[in-house]
Design a protein around this motif. Structure first.
Motif, PDB file in Angstrom:
ATOM      1  N   ASN A 195       0.905  -1.143  -0.120  1.00  0.00           N
ATOM      2  CA  ASN A 195      -0.089  -0.122   0.073  1.00  0.00           C
ATOM      3  C   ASN A 195       0.995   1.369   0.035  1.00  0.00           C
ATOM      4  O   ASN A 195       2.114   1.329   0.533  1.00  0.00           O
ATOM      5  N   VAL A 196       0.534   2.200  -0.633  1.00  0.00           N
ATOM      6  CA  VAL A 196       1.168   3.580  -0.766  1.00  0.00           C
ATOM      7  C   VAL A 196       0.237   4.559  -0.246  1.00  0.00           C
ATOM      8  O   VAL A 196      -0.913   4.768  -0.691  1.00  0.00           O
ATOM      9  N   ALA A 197       0.854   5.305   0.531  1.00  0.00           N
ATOM     10  CA  ALA A 197       0.202   6.459   1.027  1.00  0.00           C
ATOM     11  C   ALA A 197       0.767   8.009   0.722  1.00  0.00           C
ATOM     12  O   ALA A 197       1.956   8.142   0.614  1.00  0.00           O
ATOM     13  N   CYS A 198      -0.136   8.795   0.347  1.00  0.00           N
ATOM     14  CA  CYS A 198       0.310  10.223  -0.198  1.00  0.00           C
ATOM     15  C   CYS A 198      -0.427  11.313   0.149  1.00  0.00           C
ATOM     16  O   CYS A 198      -1.564  11.183   0.502  1.00  0.00           O
ATOM     17  N   VAL A 199       0.421  12.358   0.568  1.00  0.00           N
ATOM     18  CA  VAL A 199      -0.129  13.618   1.136  1.00  0.00           C
ATOM     19  C   VAL A 199       0.123  14.854  -0.045  1.00  0.00           C
ATOM     20  O   VAL A 199       1.185  14.776  -0.438  1.00  0.00           O
ATOM     21  N   ASN A 200      -1.031  15.615  -0.218  1.00  0.00           N
ATOM     22  CA  ASN A 200      -0.766  16.764  -0.906  1.00  0.00           C
ATOM     23  C   ASN A 200      -0.206  17.755  -0.370  1.00  0.00           C
ATOM     24  O   ASN A 200      -0.692  18.566   0.598  1.00  0.00           O
ATOM     25  N   ARG A 201       1.034  18.024  -0.741  1.00  0.00           N
ATOM     26  CA  ARG A 201       1.865  19.122  -0.070  1.00  0.00           C
ATOM     27  C   ARG A 201       1.043  20.468  -0.523  1.00  0.00           C
ATOM     28  O   ARG A 201       1.466  21.526   0.165  1.00  0.00           O
TER      29      ARG A 201
END
Length: 243
Positions: free
Chosen positions: A199-205
């Protein structure tokens, strides 16, 4: 629905300061293609009256473009590994299911004035296709599955991470075990392109609403590095406890 692996703000800036004249109630969208599963979800939402509280259940498949796809009618409820490329469909026991791109779905069902706080994509190998089908600038936090199935078998995770970074400002991490994460964005290792379940978790800068989430995730990554080689994130060691 799934819960995000990292805590997101419970209230937006607008909610903390009081509702504006144009504010609307929050929504949660559940998109499910399997006929037997969607019936169970719709029935549960109705009986629990979640449908009156912004929980929207849609019978559809998601991919890079609009169209339709065949799905078997009579599989088990909640069967996890059935998707566009894996459903066992015998001609007389199938039905056409509407397929949306992310942009089309959002334009049809999601009000323009609200952000997308959390987008979870788990579509049995077609995750990157879904992401390519939408403008993700409204998304604050994103999780998707990476594996060897469907389109992933011919796609590069490296390309996906660069795309999310350069087009929308996402910083992505491997979601590890035991309170550990590894940053992928601008920290690429060649073996990350090996196709395996993860699983890949991404946050919007670019989203100020999740700035603290971005800082917390990076801080956890740095703490993970400090632990050194004792960190193991392979499946065999996932549930082992250290006494």
């Amino acid at each position: 629905a799934t819960s995000p692996q990292f805590a997101l703000p419970e209230k937006s800036v607008e909610e903390k300061n009081g509702p504006s004249p144009t504010s609307i109630a929050s929504q949660m969208h559940c998109i499910e293609p399997m006929p037997v599963t969607i019936r169970a979800l719709q029935r549960s939402a109705y009986k629990l009256q979640y449908n009156k509280m912004g929980f929207i259940v849609t019978h559809a498949a998601m991919s890079k473009e609009d169209g339709s796809v065949l799905f078997a009618r009579g599989t088990n409820v909640g069967e996890e590994n059935s998707g566009i490329g894996t459903t066992k469909c015998i001609r007389q026991n199938c039905m056409n299911v509407t397929m949306y791109s992310l942009d089309t779905y959002i334009s049809k069902f999601v009000p323009e004035e609200i952000p997308i706080n959390y987008l979870s994509v788990d579509v049995e190998g077609y995750d990157y296709d879904v992401l390519l089908g939408g403008n993700l600038s409204r998304v604050h936090y994103l999780e998707f599955e990476y594996n060897w199935m469907g389109s992933w078998k011919n796609q590069s995770l490296h390309h996906a991470i660069d795309y999310l970074d350069q087009q929308f400002g996402f910083t992505c991490y491997w979601a590890g075990f035991n309170n550990t994460i590894w940053r992928i964005t601008n920290c690429w290792l060649d073996h990350y392109d090996i196709h395996f379940w993860s699983n890949v978790a991404c946050v919007n800068r670019n989203a100020h609403e999740v700035r603290q989430v971005a800082e917390d995730m990076e801080a956890l990554f740095l703490k993970t590095l400090e632990k050194g080689e004792e960190n193991v994130r392979d499946f065999e060691h996932r549930f082992q406890r250290k006494d």
